[in-house]
Design a protein around this motif. Sequence first.
Motif, PDB file in Angstrom:
ATOM      1  N   SER A  37      -4.284  -6.566  10.015  1.00  0.00           N
ATOM      2  CA  SER A  37      -5.569  -6.589  10.720  1.00  0.00           C
ATOM      3  C   SER A  37      -5.957  -8.031  11.053  1.00  0.00           C
ATOM      4  N   PHE A  38      -6.165  -8.301  12.300  1.00  0.00           N
ATOM      5  CA  PHE A  38      -6.680  -9.600  12.761  1.00  0.00           C
ATOM      6  C   PHE A  38      -5.846 -10.768  12.215  1.00  0.00           C
ATOM      7  N   GLY A  39      -4.566 -10.533  12.000  1.00  0.00           N
ATOM      8  CA  GLY A  39      -3.673 -11.602  11.536  1.00  0.00           C
ATOM      9  C   GLY A  39      -3.851 -11.993  10.078  1.00  0.00           C
ATOM     10  N   VAL A  40      -4.607 -11.198   9.321  1.00  0.00           N
ATOM     11  CA  VAL A  40      -4.855 -11.532   7.907  1.00  0.00           C
ATOM     12  C   VAL A  40      -3.654 -11.079   7.074  1.00  0.00           C
ATOM     13  N   SER A  41      -2.640 -11.947   7.005  1.00  0.00           N
ATOM     14  CA  SER A  41      -1.413 -11.538   6.316  1.00  0.00           C
ATOM     15  C   SER A  41      -1.369 -12.024   4.869  1.00  0.00           C
ATOM     16  N   ASP A  42      -2.395 -12.726   4.429  1.00  0.00           N
ATOM     17  CA  ASP A  42      -2.382 -13.154   3.022  1.00  0.00           C
ATOM     18  C   ASP A  42      -2.975 -12.085   2.101  1.00  0.00           C
ATOM     19  N   GLN A  43      -3.438 -10.980   2.695  1.00  0.00           N
ATOM     20  CA  GLN A  43      -3.874  -9.840   1.887  1.00  0.00           C
ATOM     21  C   GLN A  43      -2.897  -8.698   2.124  1.00  0.00           C
ATOM     22  N   PRO A  44      -2.656  -7.868   1.114  1.00  0.00           N
ATOM     23  CA  PRO A  44      -1.701  -6.770   1.335  1.00  0.00           C
ATOM     24  C   PRO A  44      -2.237  -5.693   2.264  1.00  0.00           C
ATOM     25  N   MET A  45      -1.306  -4.950   2.780  1.00  0.00           N
ATOM     26  CA  MET A  45      -1.621  -3.799   3.630  1.00  0.00           C
ATOM     27  C   MET A  45      -1.451  -2.566   2.736  1.00  0.00           C
ATOM     28  N   ARG A  46      -2.386  -1.634   2.808  1.00  0.00           N
ATOM     29  CA  ARG A  46      -2.324  -0.497   1.878  1.00  0.00           C
ATOM     30  C   ARG A  46      -2.406   0.831   2.628  1.00  0.00           C
ATOM     31  N   PHE A  47      -1.542   1.750   2.249  1.00  0.00           N
ATOM     32  CA  PHE A  47      -1.554   3.101   2.830  1.00  0.00           C
ATOM     33  C   PHE A  47      -1.574   4.116   1.689  1.00  0.00           C
ATOM     34  N   GLU A  48      -2.475   5.075   1.780  1.00  0.00           N
ATOM     35  CA  GLU A  48      -2.509   6.141   0.768  1.00  0.00           C
ATOM     36  C   GLU A  48      -2.685   7.475   1.480  1.00  0.00           C
ATOM     37  N   ILE A  49      -2.032   8.484   0.950  1.00  0.00           N
ATOM     38  CA  ILE A  49      -2.211   9.835   1.508  1.00  0.00           C
ATOM     39  C   ILE A  49      -2.302  10.835   0.359  1.00  0.00           C
ATOM     40  N   ASP A  50      -3.260  11.739   0.445  1.00  0.00           N
ATOM     41  CA  ASP A  50      -3.413  12.815  -0.534  1.00  0.00           C
ATOM     42  C   ASP A  50      -3.185  14.140   0.181  1.00  0.00           C
TER      43      ASP A  50
ATOM     44  N   LEU B 115      -0.584  20.832  -1.914  1.00  0.00           N
ATOM     45  CA  LEU B 115       0.450  21.821  -1.607  1.00  0.00           C
ATOM     46  C   LEU B 115       0.490  22.845  -2.722  1.00  0.00           C
ATOM     47  N   ASP B 116       0.263  24.081  -2.384  1.00  0.00           N
ATOM     48  CA  ASP B 116       0.246  25.156  -3.394  1.00  0.00           C
ATOM     49  C   ASP B 116      -0.657  24.799  -4.567  1.00  0.00           C
ATOM     50  N   GLY B 117      -1.779  24.216  -4.275  1.00  0.00           N
ATOM     51  CA  GLY B 117      -2.738  23.889  -5.326  1.00  0.00           C
ATOM     52  C   GLY B 117      -2.418  22.623  -6.106  1.00  0.00           C
ATOM     53  N   ARG B 118      -1.321  21.946  -5.762  1.00  0.00           N
ATOM     54  CA  ARG B 118      -0.962  20.694  -6.443  1.00  0.00           C
ATOM     55  C   ARG B 118      -1.307  19.522  -5.535  1.00  0.00           C
ATOM     56  N   LEU B 119      -2.025  18.556  -6.098  1.00  0.00           N
ATOM     57  CA  LEU B 119      -2.385  17.384  -5.300  1.00  0.00           C
ATOM     58  C   LEU B 119      -1.285  16.333  -5.406  1.00  0.00           C
ATOM     59  N   CYS B 120      -0.756  15.915  -4.276  1.00  0.00           N
ATOM     60  CA  CYS B 120       0.244  14.849  -4.225  1.00  0.00           C
ATOM     61  C   CYS B 120      -0.440  13.602  -3.704  1.00  0.00           C
ATOM     62  N   HIS B 121      -0.371  12.539  -4.481  1.00  0.00           N
ATOM     63  CA  HIS B 121      -0.970  11.265  -4.077  1.00  0.00           C
ATOM     64  C   HIS B 121       0.151  10.245  -3.945  1.00  0.00           C
ATOM     65  N   TYR B 122       0.265   9.686  -2.758  1.00  0.00           N
ATOM     66  CA  TYR B 122       1.302   8.679  -2.525  1.00  0.00           C
ATOM     67  C   TYR B 122       0.641   7.412  -1.995  1.00  0.00           C
ATOM     68  N   ALA B 123       1.004   6.282  -2.582  1.00  0.00           N
ATOM     69  CA  ALA B 123       0.429   4.994  -2.163  1.00  0.00           C
ATOM     70  C   ALA B 123       1.546   3.986  -1.919  1.00  0.00           C
ATOM     71  N   LEU B 124       1.370   3.211  -0.882  1.00  0.00           N
ATOM     72  CA  LEU B 124       2.352   2.179  -0.526  1.00  0.00           C
ATOM     73  C   LEU B 124       1.591   0.915  -0.171  1.00  0.00           C
ATOM     74  N   VAL B 125       1.940  -0.182  -0.854  1.00  0.00           N
ATOM     75  CA  VAL B 125       1.283  -1.465  -0.588  1.00  0.00           C
ATOM     76  C   VAL B 125       2.350  -2.444  -0.119  1.00  0.00           C
ATOM     77  N   LEU B 126       2.086  -3.061   1.023  1.00  0.00           N
ATOM     78  CA  LEU B 126       3.045  -3.998   1.606  1.00  0.00           C
ATOM     79  C   LEU B 126       2.432  -5.385   1.674  1.00  0.00           C
ATOM     80  N   GLU B 127       3.286  -6.396   1.582  1.00  0.00           N
ATOM     81  CA  GLU B 127       2.778  -7.771   1.658  1.00  0.00           C
ATOM     82  C   GLU B 127       3.744  -8.642   2.441  1.00  0.00           C
ATOM     83  N   LEU B 128       3.249  -9.794   2.839  1.00  0.00           N
ATOM     84  CA  LEU B 128       4.077 -10.752   3.571  1.00  0.00           C
ATOM     85  C   LEU B 128       3.969 -12.108   2.862  1.00  0.00           C
ATOM     86  N   PRO B 129       4.864 -12.370   1.912  1.00  0.00           N
ATOM     87  CA  PRO B 129       4.806 -13.662   1.216  1.00  0.00           C
ATOM     88  C   PRO B 129       5.087 -14.815   2.192  1.00  0.00           C
TER      89      PRO B 129
END
Lengths: 169, 389
Positions: free
Chosen positions: B80-93, B96-110
Amino acid sequence: MSVNKYKKHVMVYAEDEATKQLAESFLNDDGFDLRRVTLQKCQGWKDAVERAKRDGQLDKGERRAVVLIDLDGASTRVTDIKNAVPADLQERIFIIGWTGCIEQLKINANCRGIGFQKLGEQLAADFRGSCAGIWTNQAFVQMHEPDTKTGASECQRLRQHVLPLITAH
Amino acid sequence: MLKRLYVHNYKCLVNFEFKMDEDEYYKHTALLIGKNGSGKSSVAEVLQIFQQIGRQQGNLEEIQTETHTLPPLVIPDHFSFGVSDQPMRFEIDVELDGRLCHYALVLELPPKFKCLRVKQEQLVVAGKTCFTRNLADVRFSDNQKKPYTKDWHEVYLPEFIDQTIDSNGNVVALFKNWLRRMLILSPVPKTIRASLNSKSLYLKLDASNIVDWWTGLNDRNPDAYADVKASFLRKVFPDFLGLRNEPDEYGVQYLTLLFESGSAKTSIRLDRLSDGEKCLLLAAFVLAANATDGPLLCFWDEPDNFLAISEVEYFVAILKKHFLRSGQIIMTTHNPETLNRFAEDNTYILRRETHLSPTRPPQTITQWRKSDSFEGDFVRAWTLGDVEA
């Protein structure tokens, strides 16, 4: 190809968001075909009636208008509406109204607190039945028989003139 | 069922959370509205990232093979707006069949890195942590002594296999399957090919490979064709007779639509239909896919594009009605006819003040009415631009 004034079709005029949701869930009944139905959300009952009149005057006799209104306790409103609709349109306009607000009908139909959709589903199920159940509730008013305190006879008119147009084949 | 999406530091989405309504009538459908550039398509892109991961593509570096180039999942330009010193975060909930699946992915650019790397990754199913990851180290349990090592330029989920099978089957496999089968659509009818190149399980964003996908779908679910024949196509094309995969003189198969009027018949190749007709056919295929291969999540960016205005209401109403039974559909629109067919409780407004500001938290029309003390005609206010202020 789509709804137009040369083909039999149904236009539903919902006076507000609540009645629109009610109509949506009514029409989502599996027994109904949406191809010949169009749903419009209006800005209050006057707007709904005016639109039904305007569209009715433009058509070729193939359009059926169903107007959904809250009477908000205004007992003379149904007579006002009847007087506002030209005689030649009255057979093709169907008014579904409630003496109180729609919330009261929800309470009477044991659909309190679960949105308007449940009420719409129930209305559809009873409509496909024989206008029993919720349609016999005394919260209804009807344009053609303003003194009748249920929706059953307007429901029967709908079954006769509208149901054949929206039944899924 | 998609329950929640969270995104941080990706394009215009900063600390952005989108939750599907819990109501039984609204959890199947949602509409996103907002001005151009408000972030609607970015939401679709985020879903595509998860979709790619489900399709076993988790590379953060470009991969060259003999036949093609596999672009990275996310690139540094997406911060976002070139702010690469903070990580990028994606989460999805996803439930499925009454079971909650939570997946999170955090990316960074050292510093000095040219491509992103995985900073953290986690999958939790029904409250049980399947794996957690910090940089290259993947752990499956708290007492695991030596972590599994994964290239930090590759997402781990595509590789992860859970052997646990309960009464509902393998939930992790179901989750990955759900991700890969998402239908994310922004059709470009002019690019739609009529020829069958190679059968595919996946439909591209622009729907250009619709014949490959449709043929693959039919192979897996032969009932799909019957579903299309009985679908709303007969309502919009009263003369529709059926579909054929007809080979030309060189043996190339082309999808052709057959029409019948009285005793006369004609056939029209898919690529010779109008843009709007192609979209109607696509919708019939989408409905068949959800009925025979679902329940699916379909995200359709502006489904009313290319359609005659008199067809829009029916088209949207049919899509909604179908997905109410199972699956989910999220649409975006600029069209009042489409807006009219959604309830104010599941129409979400995305707003953004300038190109330098992020998308504001999505509000339903009902919430917006309360916050703006507005009681009038929403469509009118929307058309006048008053909602954006």
